[in-house]
Design an enzyme around this catalytic site. Sequence first.
Site, mmCIF file in Angstrom:
data_model
loop_
_atom_site.group_PDB
_atom_site.id
_atom_site.type_symbol
_atom_site.label_atom_id
_atom_site.label_comp_id
_atom_site.label_asym_id
_atom_site.label_seq_id
_atom_site.Cartn_x
_atom_site.Cartn_y
_atom_site.Cartn_z
ATOM 1 N N HIS A 292 0.804 -1.229 0.000
ATOM 2 C CA HIS A 292 0.000 0.000 0.000
ATOM 3 C C HIS A 292 0.837 1.278 0.000
ATOM 4 O O HIS A 292 0.272 2.363 0.065
ATOM 5 C CB HIS A 292 -0.931 0.027 1.215
ATOM 6 C CG HIS A 292 -2.119 -0.864 1.097
ATOM 7 N ND1 HIS A 292 -3.278 -0.506 0.446
ATOM 8 C CD2 HIS A 292 -2.331 -2.130 1.540
ATOM 9 C CE1 HIS A 292 -4.155 -1.503 0.497
ATOM 10 N NE2 HIS A 292 -3.608 -2.497 1.153
ATOM 11 N N LYS A 483 -7.655 14.016 3.790
ATOM 12 C CA LYS A 483 -6.823 12.806 3.774
ATOM 13 C C LYS A 483 -5.845 12.906 4.937
ATOM 14 O O LYS A 483 -5.794 13.927 5.624
ATOM 15 C CB LYS A 483 -6.069 12.676 2.442
ATOM 16 C CG LYS A 483 -5.302 13.939 2.050
ATOM 17 C CD LYS A 483 -4.687 13.805 0.678
ATOM 18 C CE LYS A 483 -5.704 13.940 -0.430
ATOM 19 N NZ LYS A 483 -6.023 12.712 -1.124
ATOM 20 N N ARG A 484 -5.084 11.841 5.181
ATOM 21 C CA ARG A 484 -4.081 11.911 6.242
ATOM 22 C C ARG A 484 -3.171 13.120 6.028
ATOM 23 O O ARG A 484 -2.833 13.450 4.899
ATOM 24 C CB ARG A 484 -3.222 10.631 6.265
ATOM 25 C CG ARG A 484 -3.880 9.454 6.916
ATOM 26 C CD ARG A 484 -2.928 8.271 7.012
ATOM 27 N NE ARG A 484 -2.486 7.825 5.690
ATOM 28 C CZ ARG A 484 -1.222 7.872 5.269
ATOM 29 N NH1 ARG A 484 -0.276 8.369 6.038
ATOM 30 N NH2 ARG A 484 -0.896 7.410 4.078
ATOM 31 N N LYS A 489 1.506 14.150 0.781
ATOM 32 C CA LYS A 489 0.181 14.524 0.276
ATOM 33 C C LYS A 489 0.093 16.026 0.005
ATOM 34 O O LYS A 489 -0.864 16.501 -0.597
ATOM 35 C CB LYS A 489 -0.903 14.070 1.255
ATOM 36 C CG LYS A 489 -1.010 12.539 1.318
ATOM 37 C CD LYS A 489 -2.073 12.092 2.289
ATOM 38 C CE LYS A 489 -2.151 10.574 2.398
ATOM 39 N NZ LYS A 489 -2.729 9.933 1.201
ATOM 40 N N THR A 591 -8.368 6.462 -2.507
ATOM 41 C CA THR A 591 -9.764 6.103 -2.777
ATOM 42 C C THR A 591 -10.666 7.316 -2.593
ATOM 43 O O THR A 591 -11.751 7.371 -3.171
ATOM 44 C CB THR A 591 -10.250 4.964 -1.862
ATOM 45 O OG1 THR A 591 -10.016 5.313 -0.499
ATOM 46 C CG2 THR A 591 -9.541 3.661 -2.205
ATOM 47 N N LYS A 595 -14.166 8.675 -4.588
ATOM 48 C CA LYS A 595 -15.425 9.058 -3.930
ATOM 49 C C LYS A 595 -15.870 10.445 -4.383
ATOM 50 O O LYS A 595 -17.059 10.681 -4.651
ATOM 51 C CB LYS A 595 -15.247 9.010 -2.415
ATOM 52 C CG LYS A 595 -14.970 7.624 -1.878
ATOM 53 C CD LYS A 595 -14.459 7.648 -0.440
ATOM 54 C CE LYS A 595 -13.979 6.285 -0.004
ATOM 55 N NZ LYS A 595 -13.290 6.306 1.309
#
Length: 770
Positions: A292, A483-484, A489, A591, A595
């Site tokens: 992952h 998100k985290r 990111k 993901t 969405k």
Amino acid sequence: MAKPLTDQDKRKQISVRGLAGVENVSDLKTNFNRHLHFTLVKDRNVATKRDYYFALANTVRDHLVGRWIRTQQHYYEKDPKVTRTFGRDSECFGHVEEADDWLRYGNPWEKARPEYMRPVHFYGRVEHTAEGVEWVDTQMVLALPYDTPVPGYRNNIVNTMRLWSAKAPCDFNLKDCDSSPAVLCCPQLAEAPMFYVLQFFEGKELRLKQEYFVVAATLQDIIRRFKASKFGSTEFVRLDLSTMPDKVAIQLNDTHPALAIPELMRLLVDTEKLSWEKAWDIVVRTCAYTNHTVLPEALERWPVDLFRNLLPRHLEIIYEINRRHLERIGKLYPGDFDRLRRMSLIEEGDIKKINMAHLCIVGSHAVNGVARIHSEIIKNTVFKDFYDIDPQKFQNKTNGITPRRWLVMCNPGLAEVIAERIGENYIRDLDQLKKLLDFVDDDAFIRDVAKIKQENKLKFAAHLEEHYKVKINPNSMFDLQVKRIHEYKRQLLNCLHIITLYNRIKKEPNKLWTPRTIMIGGKAAPGYHTAKMIIKLITSIGDIVNNDPVVGDRLKVIFLENYRVTLAEKVIPASDLSEQISTAGTEASGTGNMKFMLNGALTIGTMDGANVEMAEEAGEENMFIFGMRVEDVDALDKKGYDAVSYYNRLPELKQAIDQISGGFFSPAQPGLFKDLVNMLMHHDRFKVFADYEDYIKCQEKVSALYKNPKEWTKKVIRNIAGCGKFSSDRTISQYAREIWGIEPSLEKIAAPDDPRCGRVALKEDTFPCF
């Protein structure tokens, strides 16, 4: 007085009733009141909202129980291959950690299964005798299973999610009890939850102990279930374990359950007395590994000394796995000692460590990434040595999301307008969304989609006002990055855009700006200082921007606290723009991006993770793609990334960084963000400045298109139409066929009250384990 229901409202109510399978509303009310009185021992005078929730949950669970039992009967009758997936942690605590005592009031959905309790051992020593190997003088914790029903969609199937709780045995020895404030010293210790039993052990040792606890309990359960192949049977009727891979598939989600490999070897060799060769064949054919992440720090490496103390037998097994593995490599590449070092399960150094990703690869028959670009990266770079010797192991399985939760349940308005055009079958076959391309130029459909989005925005604006005490402009663009919180990111890139936009509005206050409400949400790991400072920067920027009268409601910045699924279900349907801006080559898949796409948000993003495939499905022209590609990042790495050169060349970037470092956003603590600025300027692995200019230009395109609602909505429709590939139905079907060796079935089993079923056994002691 209530308004009369429109035909559309009636349609929605009917579809929800059919989905729930509730045929008799009066029975539902009766059962609800029965649980309120007899399960919760309350009446309406004293009942709380939580009591009402528990009464309703128990009522719904009653409705599922017959199907739950019938499903287990069906599995025992058909004896299909069973897949066990070890869940992957994806959320951590946030900027200010608070304990989430989620079981404080109990869980109405779960059912304890004390009859299947299993012992889990730690510490001790290993004895080698003529009879075999024994792990002795261990400390034991009991694993108590709790089952939760997981209903299928309109097929009468209810599967089981089994979780484990740690219980202390009655003879548990609490030495040093008085000196350990984290342990409750009380006569009821035998009922102590995992937190108290395991809190003796700190930091990494506690984490490893938790990982082994789940693995050990589950594997014992798998073997017991495999042997007892008759419904309700307590006798072992299947003793040839060599057939286990034909009936059991174990999917290792990331490296956290990697201990399943040595633990299954221990059970097969030490307990079941199989030869090493036979046991290893069973393990490899049973286990598969999903990677992952490509970030080196996220791939677990455990100190050998920790294993030697906590799991001594497993250390011996891992050493033997490694010996045989390196023997094979040595034969394939004679004299290539550097390759042996790179591929070893044991990393040498000041502190010897076990590389758990290498263990997963060696002990599995299949290895996959979770987006095509990610799978190529692990083959070409991260695990290239392993791909070179076993290319047949490596696959791709692009992630997916369930349209039942992430459209039908969380966005019923949009689900309904789609169903009005193409029917309801898309809920089971998401590829049918392609039919929406026929309606891209349909003015009525464009209006309906835009109307649903605006209704969702109004609802979320009201939610923010009620729970966050923040008033926002529902006509502004809702710009989301949830998100985290992590450097890769690049929430910091978003911050730089916010500051740039703020400065531009201040410079030209009379210009007609596209209003934006920028919302960032997510949680930071407890020990991740940089992530916590990123959250602090976001809130500090918000304090300045949101209180500047010149800016007004043209720009608002909100940090969404305690971001979680229930909040996601509210904010995602209301979003206009989805920020997926990680450095190319760092995001495995994502993901959240899917969405947002399914719920009618356009994406601004890099060519990273699943964004690449989303652009292929929707058309790159219908997304806002910017920044470096993977090959550009590689080239920049070879050349050398010089953040200062961007700082000197780009005036707006320089202004934003100077404001952060000079205390403009933290006037009471001018040096608060010096570490963040130092990182960005001198050791930023994720190259924020390199993509800044292109990101700002791309955001200008976003603002321009948003001023044209019809063209914006046409792109939204094309994105929704391109979501078919990203259904979890497709993902799981590929895992089933290509990794687990199972043909997916769309079979609908008979309902428990169907005469074809026969009588459903409701006795507690006949309820089987899945």
